[in-house]
Every structure is written in structure tokens, then in C-alpha cells.
Scaffold this motif. Structure first.
Motif, PDB file in Angstrom:
ATOM      1  N   UNK A  83      10.349   2.700 -18.243  1.00 27.42           N
ATOM      2  CA  UNK A  83       9.968   1.822 -19.348  1.00 27.42           C
ATOM      3  C   UNK A  83       9.639   0.407 -18.865  1.00 27.42           C
ATOM      4  N   UNK A  84      10.536  -0.149 -18.091  1.00 35.05           N
ATOM      5  CA  UNK A  84      10.358  -1.538 -17.663  1.00 35.05           C
ATOM      6  C   UNK A  84       9.168  -1.671 -16.715  1.00 35.05           C
ATOM      7  N   UNK A 104      -1.542  -6.042 -28.190  1.00 33.75           N
ATOM      8  CA  UNK A 104      -0.750  -5.143 -27.355  1.00 33.75           C
ATOM      9  C   UNK A 104       0.429  -4.662 -28.186  1.00 33.75           C
ATOM     10  N   UNK A 105       0.384  -3.398 -28.596  1.00 34.92           N
ATOM     11  CA  UNK A 105       1.487  -2.765 -29.296  1.00 34.92           C
ATOM     12  C   UNK A 105       2.325  -2.018 -28.270  1.00 34.92           C
ATOM     13  N   UNK A 106       3.577  -2.386 -28.166  1.00 34.33           N
ATOM     14  CA  UNK A 106       4.468  -1.836 -27.155  1.00 34.33           C
ATOM     15  C   UNK A 106       5.547  -0.989 -27.824  1.00 34.33           C
ATOM     16  N   UNK A 107       5.622   0.282 -27.447  1.00 32.68           N
ATOM     17  CA  UNK A 107       6.670   1.122 -28.006  1.00 32.68           C
ATOM     18  C   UNK A 107       8.041   0.601 -27.595  1.00 32.68           C
ATOM     19  N   UNK A 108       8.944   0.580 -28.572  1.00 32.71           N
ATOM     20  CA  UNK A 108      10.347   0.270 -28.341  1.00 32.71           C
ATOM     21  C   UNK A 108      11.139   1.326 -29.115  1.00 32.71           C
ATOM     22  N   UNK A 152      10.431  -6.928 -21.009  1.00 29.95           N
ATOM     23  CA  UNK A 152       9.314  -6.705 -20.096  1.00 29.95           C
ATOM     24  C   UNK A 152       7.976  -6.982 -20.778  1.00 29.95           C
ATOM     25  N   UNK A 153       7.905  -6.805 -22.084  1.00 38.36           N
ATOM     26  CA  UNK A 153       6.685  -7.170 -22.797  1.00 38.36           C
ATOM     27  C   UNK A 153       6.611  -8.676 -23.032  1.00 38.36           C
TER      28      UNK A 153
END
Length: 319
Positions: A83-84, A104-108, A152-153
């Protein structure tokens, strides 16, 4: 619109690729084992794949090892690293792009919130987990991974790219191998009853609302940071499974104790946290922004999903 989806070969990626392609958009999947039409990346280092991000409109990063595994030290480290590192390198690609994407859509994950049933966790008032007195200490590992994932995002400088972290609940679709497929199979086997009393909350989102929420967040320039990607009405596991049984016409489901859940998770090479943690999460930011869910209530969503499975209209993910 050109959309790049790192790690897009799983259930969520397939849902988004189908919908965006059907709407006439260009979709590029980044994969470590690319199929035809996909681009190769290693999720770790910059490479030719970064050219796909340069000039794109939207990046939806879904990369990361599946959580459906035994939470051994090695697997937890792999979950953290996958993930990171993938998020870090996506940020690097955006930072060096001549024409960076605007979103930027980042899955969490909704698992970042505390194990609780007394009140819902929204983005403003929700409790971050990791120190709950009534939860196993090992559950804090998932919270630490989620927090590192989001950091990280946050870290890379992307002044021309808006960032949103998608704190998603279980995505429900008819896709084979997905969460709903597994739960429906349990119900059909007569095992869809209360688990350890069934009071733990389930947070979920229907696949149609997942797609609509992604489109909504892409267009809303005022939304940044964490957004809960869940339906507005989470419900206890006993009621959640009852709705599946009702939709499928199954009269009853056998209950299971906590120790039985442990045996089942061991047999499935999964972890009891996935079954027993109470995830009572609500999408306050989406609702406040005016997003209207097509399936806000689980019984109607379950009925739709069962109908699609029975009619054969439910899509199937690629292997």
C-alpha cells in the motif's frame, strides 16, 4: 476523460473499468501481471508506466495486497509495503508529470475507525481505532496500515492535483469472488446467521453508488482529504445477513460463536478481524455535499444484488 487505475485488476477496478468504459471514457489499468490492453508496473519504482499518468485526467489508485488473508507478521508487512510503496510511487509520477491529472482518488479503508457500536464514525467526529479497550491488540495493525497508507498520499507535493482518500466499506456487487458472493454462498449453505451475537456493524456500499460517488468526487473541486465511501445506514451483522437471506428466500441461518468464527477464518485462511470488528461508518462529507445514494438501505441493495445474480446479469471479474 482518461482514467488510470493502478492495481485495477480486482473487484473494484473491474466495476470502475466497466462503468467508465461504457460511459465513453478511456481507462488504463496498471498491473504487475498485465493482461491484453493493460500496462505493466511494479508498484514500487518509476518506469514507462508513468507516461500513462502524464496527461491523464483522473488517477484512482487501488493497489495493495488483499486483506483476505491470515494476519501473520509477514502478511501484515506485505499489506503495509504494497500500500505505502504503490501510493508513494503514484505520487512521484504525478509530481513529475508535465500535465498532471487534476484528481487523485486514493483507496483507503473504513477500518481506520474504531471498533464501536454505540455511535457512528463520520469524518469529523469519528474515532480513529487502535486503542479500543474491548478489541484485541492485534487489530491496531490494520489501523496503523491505514494511517500509513493515507500519509503516503498526503506527503508528495502535487499542487495541481486534488487528493481524496476513499475510506471505503465493503463494496457489494454480483462479481464472483467478491464480498457479496461469499456472504450469499454462506447464506445458501445455511450459515448466514448471527456471528458472535451479530451486534458488530457492517459498513458497505452498493456498486452503483461506488461508481456514482467516484464520478461525484471527480467533479467536486471543493472536496479533498478523507471521504467515507459507505452507504449512510450501516447495520448490525445479524440484520445484514437477515436481509440477504430474505432477498434469497432462505428462512434461517445457523448462528456461530466467536470460537467457531476463529475456526472458520483459519480454514478459509482469513482473519477473524474481518468478521468481528464493528465498522459503524457513515458518509457525512458526501451527504453534506449533496450526494444522493441510489441504495442507502441494505435490504433494497441486497434485493437488487440477488436479482442480478439470479438473472445472470451480474458481471464477473477477470482472473
Amino acid at each position: 476523460m482518461k482514467t488510470v487505475i493502478p492495481g485495477g485488476t480486482g473487484q473494484v477496478g473491474a466495476i470502475l473499468e466497466r462503468a467508465l468504459t461504457a460511459a465513453g471514457h478511456q481507462v488504463v489499468i496498471l498491473s504487475r501481471r498485465p493482461a491484453h490492453g493493460q500496462a505493466h508496473w511494479d508498484g514500487l519504482t518509476l518506469g514507462p508506466w508513468a507516461e500513462q499518468i502524464d496527461g491523464s485526467d483522473l488517477v484512482v489508485n487501488l493497489a495493495g495486497r488483499s486483506v483476505n488473508c491470515r494476519y501473520s507478521p509477514a502478511n501484515l508487512q506485505d499489506m503495509m509495503d504494497s500500500r505505502v510503496n504503490s501510493t508513494r510511487v503514484v505520487g512521484e509520477a504525478i509530481a513529475v508529470a508535465a500535465r498532471p491529472p487534476r484528481v487523485w482518488l486514493q483507496m483507503s479503508t473504513a477500518t481506520v475507525y474504531a471498533h464501536r457500536s454505540d455511535a457512528p464514525n463520520d469524518e469529523a467526529t469519528g474515532l480513529i481505532g487502535g486503542a479500543e479497550p474491548d478489541a484485541p491488540a492485534s487489530w491496531a495493525n490494520s489501523v496503523r496500515i491505514a494511517q500509513a497508507w493515507e500519509r503516503a498520499q498526503e506527503l508528495p507535493p502535487t499542487p495541481h492535483t486534488r487528493k481524496v482518500a476513499l475510506r471505503a466499506g465493503m463494496v457489494m456487487s454480483p462479481d464472483r469472488g467478491g464480498a457479496f458472493d461469499s456472504l450469499l454462498r454462506l447464506a445458501r449453505l445455511g450459515l448466514g446467521g448471527p456471528l458472535a451475537g451479530g451486534g458488530q456493524y457492517m459498513s458497505w456500499i452498493h456498486d452503483a453508488d461506488l461508481v456514482r460517488a467516484v464520478e461525484f468526487l471527480t467533479d467536486r473541486e471543493d472536496l479533498t482529504g478523507p471521504v467515507n465511501l459507505t452507504a449512510p445506514h450501516p447495520l448490525p451483522q445479524r440484520e445484514f445477513m437477515r436481509a440477504i437471506r430474505t432477498a434469497r428466500g432462505i428462512p434461517a441461518g445457523l448462528p456461530a460463536t466467536r470460537w467457531m468464527a476463529g475456526i472458520g477464518a483459519f480454514a478459509l485462511r482469513s482473519d477473524t478481524e474481518l468478521l468481528l470488528k464493528s465498522r459503524r461508518v457513515t458518509p457525512r462529507r458526501l451527504l453534506d455535499a449533496g450526494f444522493e445514494f441510489s441504495y442507502p438501505e441494505w435490504p433494497a441493495a441486497a434485493a437488487d444484488l440477488v436479482r442480478r445474480v439470479r438473472s445472470g446479469a451480474g458481471p464477473r471479474t477477470r482472473g
